[in-house]
Design a protein around this motif. Structure first.
Motif, PDB file in Angstrom:
ATOM      1  N   PHE A  70       0.812  -1.212   0.000  1.00 18.49           N
ATOM      2  CA  PHE A  70       0.000   0.000   0.000  1.00 18.49           C
ATOM      3  C   PHE A  70       0.848   1.266   0.000  1.00 18.49           C
ATOM      4  O   PHE A  70       0.318   2.359  -0.188  1.00 18.49           O
ATOM      5  N   GLY A  71       2.144   1.128   0.199  1.00 16.93           N
ATOM      6  CA  GLY A  71       3.024   2.281   0.101  1.00 16.93           C
ATOM      7  C   GLY A  71       3.530   2.549  -1.301  1.00 16.93           C
ATOM      8  O   GLY A  71       4.173   3.583  -1.534  1.00 16.93           O
ATOM      9  N   LEU A  72       3.252   1.643  -2.241  1.00 21.04           N
ATOM     10  CA  LEU A  72       3.676   1.833  -3.627  1.00 21.04           C
ATOM     11  C   LEU A  72       2.684   2.708  -4.387  1.00 21.04           C
ATOM     12  O   LEU A  72       1.531   2.869  -3.982  1.00 21.04           O
ATOM     13  N   LYS A  73       3.138   3.252  -5.496  1.00 20.84           N
ATOM     14  CA  LYS A  73       2.271   4.075  -6.338  1.00 20.84           C
ATOM     15  C   LYS A  73       1.367   3.169  -7.174  1.00 20.84           C
ATOM     16  O   LYS A  73       1.863   2.337  -7.945  1.00 20.84           O
ATOM     17  N   PRO A  74       0.053   3.320  -7.071  1.00 19.56           N
ATOM     18  CA  PRO A  74      -0.863   2.427  -7.804  1.00 19.56           C
ATOM     19  C   PRO A  74      -0.742   2.533  -9.319  1.00 19.56           C
ATOM     20  O   PRO A  74      -0.978   1.555 -10.027  1.00 19.56           O
ATOM     21  N   ASN A  75      -0.373   3.704  -9.825  1.00 16.85           N
ATOM     22  CA  ASN A  75      -0.338   3.910 -11.275  1.00 16.85           C
ATOM     23  C   ASN A  75       1.057   3.771 -11.872  1.00 16.85           C
ATOM     24  O   ASN A  75       1.290   4.194 -13.008  1.00 16.85           O
ATOM     25  N   ALA A  76       1.987   3.190 -11.122  1.00 12.86           N
ATOM     26  CA  ALA A  76       3.345   3.011 -11.640  1.00 12.86           C
ATOM     27  C   ALA A  76       3.356   1.993 -12.773  1.00 12.86           C
ATOM     28  O   ALA A  76       2.501   1.100 -12.848  1.00 12.86           O
ATOM     29  N   ALA A  77       4.337   2.128 -13.663  1.00 12.60           N
ATOM     30  CA  ALA A  77       4.445   1.218 -14.808  1.00 12.60           C
ATOM     31  C   ALA A  77       4.772  -0.193 -14.330  1.00 12.60           C
ATOM     32  O   ALA A  77       5.517  -0.375 -13.357  1.00 12.60           O
ATOM     33  N   PRO A  78       4.223  -1.213 -14.988  1.00 14.84           N
ATOM     34  CA  PRO A  78       4.507  -2.602 -14.590  1.00 14.84           C
ATOM     35  C   PRO A  78       5.903  -3.018 -15.012  1.00 14.84           C
ATOM     36  O   PRO A  78       6.527  -2.409 -15.884  1.00 14.84           O
ATOM     37  N   GLY A  79       6.382  -4.087 -14.386  1.00  6.75           N
ATOM     38  CA  GLY A  79       7.700  -4.614 -14.710  1.00  6.75           C
ATOM     39  C   GLY A  79       7.649  -5.567 -15.880  1.00  6.75           C
ATOM     40  O   GLY A  79       6.735  -5.536 -16.715  1.00  6.75           O
ATOM     41  N   ALA A  80       8.650  -6.453 -15.945  1.00  8.95           N
ATOM     42  CA  ALA A  80       8.756  -7.366 -17.085  1.00  8.95           C
ATOM     43  C   ALA A  80       7.613  -8.369 -17.129  1.00  8.95           C
ATOM     44  O   ALA A  80       7.277  -8.875 -18.202  1.00  8.95           O
TER      45      ALA A  80
END
Length: 421
Positions: A70-80
């Motif tokens: 829940f501390g991460l940005k929800p709209n961040a780009a996905p990884g590989a």
């Protein structure tokens, strides 16, 4: 300029210790949280600065992993792997239980980082790594629960980059205090070339082992370093460096630079080599040093180059300078007929010498001109088009004649849409 703080702010003073008779758990029916593991680690590190820490992996549990998610940005780009924050959260509790079990069984495997190229102002490209969402969760939990509590008690007061409770504004305030209140006549503006890409991994692991004895936790960190990157669909494993863009990368870089630069400067070079005032403000791999005497500044630059070379790093030749700067710079340069004092850039601002209203010395700051020009140039066409469109739309509303839109073809659609509304 904001509030003034010491140029090398010490770590915050520890909270008063509780009475030994008091239990750590509240013995009433009301709910009150018990001291988290990170707080206990920090207290132990302060009380035992020379003792290595063991048994750290148990701090990575479903609770700390959930908090990290829940501390991460929800709209961040996905990884590989292509999994987004929202996609991972659809079955959050089960996913956290599985990854927690994998961590403690040694079955956890880091996903290769997806590499993207970000253009830099000088025309080159910066390789940015985007970690998978699950790796971000585990890395953030490790940072908040283990690594920050350990190293926040050790990092130097003049280090500001990527640290909790500290920001670029604090670094700028500390720099202003040093230049205006201390005997600073010379400035060394230094930048490390490709710092994140050239960190030696084995040396970094040696630095971590100086404070951490938990082999399982160290293996977890190594997995993030050697997971490799996906570049144009192909897997590549760089021989050195940390993936710039991953949550763990800034902290590992701080650990490396703390041992390579900060401790060396504060404990060895300044006490033994400096003949006058010497202070440092560091923000990640970008740092500024103030000196009272020119010979100290020149000596430090030579020693710094040798010090960095011993660890596989080097100063950026185009971004590292020695300039005369401070309260006496304008007068001394005027006597020599050399014009105004030079300026230097730090954290997006150009710093220059100015006079206060009372005629004294003051530090002036303004946005870097080339960045402002580049931003205005990039937005000029869009801004002009928007202004033209608004004028055409307004004219059509008044006159009801659409023939003038031929002067601005790009405004035709906007005008028709505005008229329809």
């Amino acid at each position: 300029m904001g509030r003034n703080v010491p140029a090398e702010s010490p770590e915050p003073r520890a909270a008063p210790k509780e009475n030994p008779q008091r239990s750590g758990t509240v013995r009433t029916q009301r709910w009150e949280p018990v001291s988290p593991g990170g707080k206990r680690i920090r207290q132990f590190v302060k009380a035992n600065p020379d003792v290595k820490l063991n048994a750290l992996l148990h701090h990575l549990n479903p609770d700390t992993l959930r908090e990290a998610y829940f501390g991460l940005k929800p709209n961040a780009a996905p990884g590989a792997d292509g999994i987004t924050w929202h996609g991972y959260g659809k079955n959050l509790e089960e996913n956290l239980r599985v990854v927690c079990d994998q961590i403690h069984r040694g079955a956890y495997r880091a996903t290769p980082v997806r590499r993207v190229a970000i253009p830099k102002p000088d025309g080159s490209e910066r390789a940015l790594g985007i970690a998978a969402i699950e790796d971000k969760i585990v890395q953030r939990a490790a940072i908040e629960s283990v690594l920050n509590p350990i190293y926040e008690s050790e990092f130097a007061g003049f280090s500001y980059g990527f640290r909790p409770g500290r920001s670029a504004h604090d670094a700028l305030d500390a720099l202003a205090y040093a230049i205006e209140r201390r005997a600073v006549n010379w400035i060394v503006d230094a930048d490390i070339k490709g710092c994140f890409d050239n960190i030696d991994r084995e040396t970094l692991m040696d630095f971590l082992e100086e404070r951490i004895a938990d082999r399982r936790f160290l293996r977890l960190v190594r997995k993030w370093l050697i997971c490799g990157v996906i570049d144009d669909g192909a897997w590549v494993e760089p021989e050195q460096g940390t993936p710039q863009g991953a949550p763990i990368s800034p902290l590992l870089a701080n650990v490396f630079l703390h041992n390579v630069i900060d401790r060396w400067f504060a404990l060895k070079w300044r006490p033994e080599m400096a003949s006058g005032e010497a202070c440092m403000i560091r923000y990640a791999d970008d740092f500024v040093l103030g000196f009272e005497h020119r010979k100290d500044a020149e000596s430090f630059l030579k020693d710094l180059e040798r010090r960095l070379a011993d660890f596989g790093l080097q100063l950026h030749p185009g971004k590292t300078r020695l300039i005369e700067f401070g309260r006496n710079a304008a007068q001394d340069r005027h006597v020599r007929g050399e014009g105004r004092p030079e300026t230097f850039d730090f954290l997006g601002l150009t710093h220059y010498c100015r006079k206060t209203r009372s005629g004294g010395f003051g530090l002036g700051r303004k946005p870097i001109a080339r960045r402002v020009s580049r931003k205005l140039k990039a937005n000029c066409d869009c801004a002009c088009t928007t202004i033209r469109n608004r004028r055409v739309c307004g004219w059509r509303w008044c006159c009801g004649d659409g023939t003038t839109t031929t002067l601005y073809p790009s405004a035709t659609t906007r005008c028709e849409g505005s008229a329809a509304r």
